[in-house]
Design a protein around this motif. Structure first.
Motif, mmCIF file in Angstrom:
data_model
loop_
_atom_site.group_PDB
_atom_site.id
_atom_site.type_symbol
_atom_site.label_atom_id
_atom_site.label_comp_id
_atom_site.label_asym_id
_atom_site.label_seq_id
_atom_site.Cartn_x
_atom_site.Cartn_y
_atom_site.Cartn_z
ATOM 1 N N SER A 96 -78.499 28.321 83.588
ATOM 2 C CA SER A 96 -78.806 26.917 83.263
ATOM 3 C C SER A 96 -79.172 26.136 84.510
ATOM 4 O O SER A 96 -80.068 25.283 84.483
ATOM 5 C CB SER A 96 -77.598 26.279 82.573
ATOM 6 O OG SER A 96 -77.314 26.921 81.352
ATOM 7 N N SER A 142 -86.341 29.043 70.888
ATOM 8 C CA SER A 142 -86.435 27.601 70.692
ATOM 9 C C SER A 142 -87.734 27.318 69.942
ATOM 10 O O SER A 142 -88.635 28.160 69.885
ATOM 11 C CB SER A 142 -86.387 26.865 72.030
ATOM 12 O OG SER A 142 -87.479 27.245 72.849
ATOM 13 N N GLU A 164 -80.712 27.067 69.161
ATOM 14 C CA GLU A 164 -80.396 25.647 69.242
ATOM 15 C C GLU A 164 -79.940 25.282 70.653
ATOM 16 O O GLU A 164 -79.482 26.131 71.425
ATOM 17 C CB GLU A 164 -79.318 25.295 68.215
ATOM 18 C CG GLU A 164 -79.775 25.533 66.774
ATOM 19 C CD GLU A 164 -78.695 25.240 65.752
ATOM 20 O OE1 GLU A 164 -77.500 25.336 66.128
ATOM 21 O OE2 GLU A 164 -79.028 24.909 64.602
ATOM 22 N N ASP A 165 -80.046 23.997 70.987
ATOM 23 C CA ASP A 165 -79.721 23.542 72.339
ATOM 24 C C ASP A 165 -78.289 23.869 72.717
ATOM 25 O O ASP A 165 -77.989 24.273 73.848
ATOM 26 C CB ASP A 165 -79.969 22.038 72.459
ATOM 27 C CG ASP A 165 -81.443 21.688 72.330
ATOM 28 O OD1 ASP A 165 -82.270 22.599 72.533
ATOM 29 O OD2 ASP A 165 -81.750 20.519 72.034
ATOM 30 N N SER A 166 -77.364 23.707 71.771
ATOM 31 C CA SER A 166 -75.959 23.975 72.061
ATOM 32 C C SER A 166 -75.727 25.446 72.372
ATOM 33 O O SER A 166 -74.920 25.803 73.236
ATOM 34 C CB SER A 166 -75.094 23.541 70.877
ATOM 35 O OG SER A 166 -75.491 24.223 69.687
ATOM 36 N N ALA A 207 -77.060 26.256 75.956
ATOM 37 C CA ALA A 207 -76.165 25.766 77.003
ATOM 38 C C ALA A 207 -74.964 26.688 77.178
ATOM 39 O O ALA A 207 -74.396 26.779 78.276
ATOM 40 C CB ALA A 207 -75.702 24.354 76.667
#
Length: 930
Positions: free
Chosen positions: A69, A112, A242-244, A247
Motif C-alpha cells: 500500500s 477493481s 473492493e477498496d476495503s 487496503a
C-alpha cells in the motif's frame, strides 16, 4: 460608397458565372477534404491501431506486481501517472462443476472496477460482479462440458500449488513452458497456468491452503480472458476487489495508464527506476504504447510527422495554383466591373476586398462540406486498412470488424481551418494585389496586359510543321499568360503524380529492407512456426508440441550462420569481382587488385566465413531429387557431403568498412559463389573451444543448387557468403565441435519447424508466453512474420497513397479543366476568324494538337524542375530517417504518369473545341475575347 455595395456586386458576378464559381468552390472543398484526411485521418489511424493493439494484452500501459500500500501511494503520486487500477490473485480452489479431469481447479482473481475494461473482459451472459461475493466464470468451463450457470454458488477454499521431485533415478524433470526444472527432493512453486498432471512417478503436486474461504455466486459468464491458457489446470474466475479488501492485502498488483501525451519521454524510465528500487516486477504493454504518441523519438512518429508536413505542403501548393488560376483566368472580366465601381469612387482596398470576399465566402460553405466528405473518405480508407491491421500487429485472430471511431478534436479541426484559410489567403492575395493597383480607365478599356507585337512568318517553321504549326506557335505567344496557366495546371498534375509515385516506391523499398529481409527464410506454406532452443530444452518442448492435437508435423534443422571458415580461394572469381566493386564504392575510386587484396586482408592463412544448414533426412532426399544430386551420398550418415548454394549477392549495406561511407548504394548479384566443381572437397574449419583449435572437416560437394530450386523448403535472400547444406547427422557432428565449453548451446543449435493442421489449440500462445520469461532461453517465431508484416505495411501504404492520388487528382483536373476553359474562351475570336476564312476542321484540330504539344512541353519542363526538387527533399528526409538506402527514381512509372497528363490535356482541349464548333460562327466573332 459603402463596402457592402462591392460585396453585392461580387455576389452578382458569382451568380452570373456559375461554372467558374462552382470550379472554385469544388477546388476549395477538395482542399478542405484532403486537409481533413491528413489531420483527422492521421489521429484516427493511430488511435485505431492503438485500439486494435489493446486486444492483445489490454488497454493498460504498465503493470506492477507484488507492491504494498505504501508503494502504491508513491507510484500514484507520480506526475506521469494518469489512472490506476488494482488486482489481486486469491489462488486456486477445487472446482466441483468441472467436467474436464485435466482442469479441476478454479483460479480466482479480484479486479477493481477499471480493470474489467482494461483487461478486455467481455461477458457472453449475465453481468459484472458488484461486490466481493459475486464472480464471473470463464466460458471455457462450459465449453469443456461444465453445467456451471448464472445463479450457481461456488464454495471456495484457496490454496497455492507447488511440486516436489520424488524419483531418485531421474536427474531432473523439465517443464519448458513454465521454465521450471525440478530435481529429486526439490520443491518449487508453480504458476496458475501450470498443467494438472495427477498421479505420476516423477513428482507430486502439493496444495498449501492459505486459510481464505468464501461462498461466491456466479453472476456472469465471460469470454475466456487473453491470459487464460487451455493447458492450465484451472479456469479463470473474477470477482470485484473492493477498496476495503485492497487496503487489507499485504501485496497486490497495480496497473497504470500513463499521461503519455503531455510527457512522452520520461514515463517508462521513471517507472522502471522505481520498480528497481521497490524490488517488485514490472510489465510494459509495448503493443499499446507503440501507438500512443509516446514514442516521439522513434522512426514511426518521425515518418508520420515528415509525411504529414510533406502532404500538407503538396495539398496547399496544388490548391493555391487552382484557386489562383481561377481568379487569374477571370482577371480581365473582373477588372471591367471593378473599374466601373472605381470610376464612381471605389478604392483599391475595396477592389482587393472583392477578391478576398469571394474566396472566403466560398470557404465558409466549403469548410463544413469538405470536413464531412473528409470524414466519409476516412471511413472508407479505414475499412480498406482493416484487412492489414491484424497482420501488422501480429494479432490477426483477435481483430474484429468493428469500424474505426473517427477522432475529431478541436486541435485537428483548428489545424484544418487554419491550413485551409492560409491556402485561400495565399491563393487570392496576388490577384487581389494586382487588381487593386489598376486605375478605372485601364480597367474599363480591358487591354491592360495586351502588348502590341508583330508576329513574323517563318518559312522554315512552316516547312517543318505547316501553317497549322505556325499559327499554333503564334497563338501560344499571343496568349502567353493563359498558356502559362494551362501549363502550370498540367505541371502541378504531373508533379503530384510523380512525387507520389516516387514516395510509394521509396516506402516499399524501405519496407523490404527494414522489415528484415534475412539471408535465409523458411517456406511459409510448408512451415508455420520455428522454435529455437538449446538441445535439452528443445527435446522437452518437442515432446509437448508433437502430442498437441493442433500440430500436424515437426522437423529438426540446424542453422549455422558464419559457423565455419574456408580458404579464400574457395570463393570464385565472380564473388571477388563483386566484392572489389563494393570496396571501390567505399574508397570512391577504382582500387587496383593489389590494393583491394591488401585492404581486404589477404595474407598468409586468410580465410572467409561459410554458412552451414543441416536438414532432416526427408528434406535432404527431396532436395537431392530437385537438383539431380546423388541422394545416397547426401544421406550417408557417416559421410559429410553437401549441397552448395551457387547464387549470392553482396552490397554496400551488407559489407561495411569501418569509418567509411560508400559513394552510393549498389548490390552485386552473383551467379556462381565458387569455382569449385561437383566432387571437389571444401576444407571447412570449425573452432572447438574444448580443444582450443580449429578442427578441419572436409565437406564433399555433392551438387549445386539455385535459390529457386530449394524454395519449396527454404528461400535464400541476398546471401553474402556460401551456404553448405548437409544432413542431420553431419550437422550434429559439426554442432558438437562448435559447442562452447560450459554452455548448453552451440553455434549450430537445433531449431524445430512446426506445421499446424488448423485444429483449435493454444499451444503457440503458450509457447510465446513461456518464451517471454526472463530466463526462458528459447524463442518462437511465425515463419511468415517478415512477409506478413511487409505485405501488411505495404498494403496500408498503397491504400493511403492511392487515396491521396485520387483526391489530389480531382483538384488537379479541376485546375486543368478551368485553365483550358479560360484559354479556349479567350481564343474563340481567333478561331472563329480562321473558320470564316476557310480553315477546315481537320486543320483546326491539327493546330490545336500543336498547341497542346507546346503546352505539354512547357509543363514537362516545369514539372521536371519542381519534381526534381521535391523528390530530392523526400529522398533526403527518408535517408535522414532510415539511413543510407538506395532510392532510385522509377522512371518507367513517371513516364506513364506523363502520358496520362498529356492525354488528359489533349482530351480536355479537343472536348472544348468540339463544343465550340457547335456554336454560331458570327456569335463567336462578335464576342469579346474574355
Amino acid at each position: 460608397m459603402k463596402k457592402n455595395i462591392v460585396f453585392y456586386v461580387t455576389r452578382q458576378y458569382m451568380k452570373q458565372n456559375k461554372g467558374r464559381t462552382f470550379t472554385t468552390f469544388a477546388g476549395i472543398v477538395f482542399m478542405v477534404l484532403l486537409m481533413t484526411c491528413v489531420f483527422v485521418g492521421r489521429d484516427t489511424g493511430i488511435y485505431y491501431l492503438q485500439d486494435v493493439a489493446s486486444l492483445k494484452n489490454g488497454k493498460w500501459h504498465v503493470s506492477m506486481y507484488g507492491i504494498t500500500s505504501e508503494e502504491y501511494e508513491e507510484v500514484r503520486e507520480m506526475p506521469n501517472v494518469k489512472e490506476t487500477a488494482l488486482s489481486a490473485a486469491f489462488g486456486s480452489t477445487m472446482f466441483g462443476a468441472s467436467a474436464n479431469p485435466e482442469r479441476p481447479y478454479l483460479n480466482l482473481k479480484a479486479y477493481s472496477a477499471p480493470c474489467f475494461d482494461w483487461m478486455n473482459i467481455k461477458l457472453s451472459e449475465g453481468r459484472l460482479p458488484e461486490n466481493s461475493r459475486e464472480i464471473i466464470v470463464s466460458k471455457s468451463a462450459a465449453e469443456d462440458g461444465s453445467d456451471i450457470a448464472v445463479g450457481d454458488l461456488v464454495e471456495a477454499e484457496f490454496f497455492e500449488r507447488s511440486i516436489t521431485g520424488i524419483n531418485s533415478e531421474i536427474k531432473e524433470t523439465v517443464f519448458p513452458f513454465q521454465n521450471i526444472t525440478i530435481k529429486y527432493g526439490e520443491t518449487k512453486d508453480v504458476p496458475e497456468e501450470f498443467p494438472y498432471w495427477g498421479e505420476n512417478e516423477d513428482f507430486r503436486e502439493n496444495r498449501t491452503y492459505t486459510g481464505q474461504k468464501g461462498t461466491y455466486q456466479v453472476v456472469g459468464i465471460m469470454e475466456p480472458p487473453a491470459y487464460e491458457q487451455m493447458g492450465a489446470a484451472g479456469y479463470t474466475a473474477i470477482t470485484l476487489l473492493e477498496d476495503s479488501q485492497a487496503a487489507a492485502l499485504e501485496t497486490f498488483n497495480l496497473s497504470l495508464i500513463l499521461d503519455v501525451e503531455n510527457n512522452p519521454d520520461q514515463d517508462i524510465p521513471a517507472l522502471l527506476r522505481a520498480a528497481g528500487a521497490g524490488g517488485y516486477e514490472i510489465d510494459v504493454n509495448d503493443y499499446v504504447l507503440a501507438f500512443t504518441a509516446s514514442t516521439s523519438d522513434t522512426t514511426l512518429n518521425l515518418v508520420v510527422k515528415f509525411m504529414t508536413v510533406f502532404f500538407v505542403v503538396l495539398i496547399m501548393a496544388a490548391s493555391v495554383i487552382l484557386i489562383y488560376n481561377v481568379f487569374n483566368m477571370s482577371f480581365q472580366e473582373r477588372s471591367r466591373y471593378l473599374g466601373m465601381l472605381c470610376s464612381i469612387g471605389a478604392t483599391g482596398r475595396q477592389k482587393r476586398s472583392s477578391i478576398f470576399y469571394e474566396a472566403f465566402f466560398l470557404l465558409v460553405f466549403a469548410l463544413p462540406t469538405g470536413v464531412l466528405l473528409g470524414i466519409g473518405v476516412i471511413r472508407l480508407a479505414m475499412a480498406a486498412f482493416r484487412p492489414f491491421i491484424g497482420s501488422f500487429l501480429r494479432i490477426s485472430s483477435l481483430v474484429t470488424i468493428d469500424p474505426a471511431v473517427i477522432r475529431i478534436s478541436w486541435e485537428n479541426l483548428a489545424a484544418v481551418i487554419l491550413a485551409s484559410t492560409v491556402t485561400v489567403l495565399i491563393s487570392a492575395w496576388l490577384p487581389a494585389r494586382k487588381i487593386g493597383k489598376i486605375g478605372p480607365v485601364e480597367c474599363i478599356r480591358g487591354n491592360i496586359w495586351k502588348k502590341s507585337r508583330q508576329y513574323q512568318m517563318q518559312a522554315s517553321f512552316i516547312h517543318m510543321f505547316g501553317a497549322e504549326g505556325m499559327l499554333a506557335k503564334n497563338m501560344l505567344l499571343r496568349r502567353n499568360k493563359k498558356v502559362r496557366s494551362v501549363g502550370s495546371a498540367a505541371a502541378v498534375f504531373l508533379v503530384v503524380l510523380t512525387v507520389t509515385i516516387f514516395g510509394s516506391d521509396a516506402v516499399h523499398r524501405i519496407i523490404r529492407v527494414k522489415m528484415g529481409e534475412e539471408e535465409m527464410s523458411l517456406n511459409t506454406e510448408r512451415y508455420d512456426y520455428v522454435l529455437y532452443a538449446g538441445e535439452s530444452k528443445l527435446e522437452a518442448l518437442k515432446e509437448e508440441i508433437e502430442k498437441d492435437a493442433g500440430v500436424e508435423y515437426t522437423a529438426k534443422w540446424r542453422d549455422g550462420m558464419f559457423a565455419g571458415q574456408v580458404p579464400v580461394d574457395a570463393y570464385g572469381a565472380e564473388y571477388w569481382d563483386a566484392l572489389h566493386g563494393v570496396f571501390n564504392l567505399y574508397y570512391h575510386r577504382e582500387l587496383s587488385e593489389e590494393e583491394f587484396r591488401e585492404e581486404h586482408g589477404f595474407r598468409g592463412g586468410a580465410s572467409m566465413p561459410v554458412n552451414i544448414l543441416s536438414v532432416d533426412m526427408d528434406t535432404m532426399r527431396d532436395m537431392a531429387g530437385k537438383i539431380g544430386a546423388d541422394a545416397d551420398r547426401l544421406l550417408d550418415p557417416e559421410q559429410t557431403s553437401a549441397i552448395v548454394l551457387s547464387t549470392g549477392a553482396v552490397s554496400t549495406s551488407s559489407f561495411m568498412i569501418g569509418g567509411m561511407s560508400p559513394e552510393k548504394y549498389r548490390m552485386f548479384r552473383i551467379s556462381r559463389m565458387t569455382d569449385m566443381k561437383e566432387g571437389d572437397t571444401v576444407p571447412v574449419s570449425l573452432y572447438s573451444s574444448y580443444e582450443e583449435k580449429e578442427v578441419e572437416v572436409p565437406v564433399e560437394i555433392a551438387g549445386f543448387a539455385e535459390t529457386n530450386q530449394l524454395q519449396d523448403y527454404v528461400e535464400f535472400k541476398n546471401n553474402n557468403y556460401m551456404w553448405l547444406i548437409v544432413n542431420e547427422a553431419a550437422g550434429s557432428r559439426m554442432a558438437d565441435i562448435l559447442r562452447v565449453e560450459g554452455a548448453a548451446s552451440s553455434m549450430m543449435d537445433e531449431m524445430l519447424l512446426i506445421r499446424m493442421n488448423g485444429k483449435p489449440t493454444d499451444i503457440i500462445d503458450r509457447l510465446q508466453r513461456a518464451s517471454e520469461q526472463d530466463d526462458a532461453r528459447f524463442g518462437i517465431l511465425e515463419t511468415e512474420y517478415q512477409s506478413t508484416m511487409a505485405n501488411a505495411v505495404s498494403g496500408i501504404v498503397d491504400v493511403m497513397l492511392f487515396s491521396f492520388i485520387v483526391l489530389t487528382s480531382v483538384i488537379c483536373l479541376l485546375n486543368l479543366f478551368n485553365s483550358i476553359r479560360g484559354w479556349r474562351l479567350e481564343s474563340r475570336q481567333e478561331l472563329a476568324v480562321l473558320r470564316s476564312v476557310g480553315m477546315a476542321s481537320g486543320q483546326m484540330k491539327k493546330m490545336l494538337l500543336y498547341e497542346c504539344a507546346g503546352i505539354f512541353l512547357w509543363a514537362l519542363l516545369l514539372a521536371g524542375v519542381f519534381s526534381g526538387m521535391l523528390i530530392a527533399c523526400v529522398r533526403f528526409g527518408l535517408v535522414v530517417i532510415f539511413g543510407n538506402l538506395e532510392l532510385p527514381t522509377p522512371w518507367l512509372w513517371i513516364a506513364g504518369a506523363a502520358l496520362v497528363v498529356g492525354a488528359v490535356l489533349t482530351g480536355l482541349t479537343l472536348y472544348g473545341f468540339g463544343r465550340e464548333r457547335q456554336e454560331e460562327l458570327y456569335e463567336n466573332m462578335r464576342r469579346e475575347g474574355v
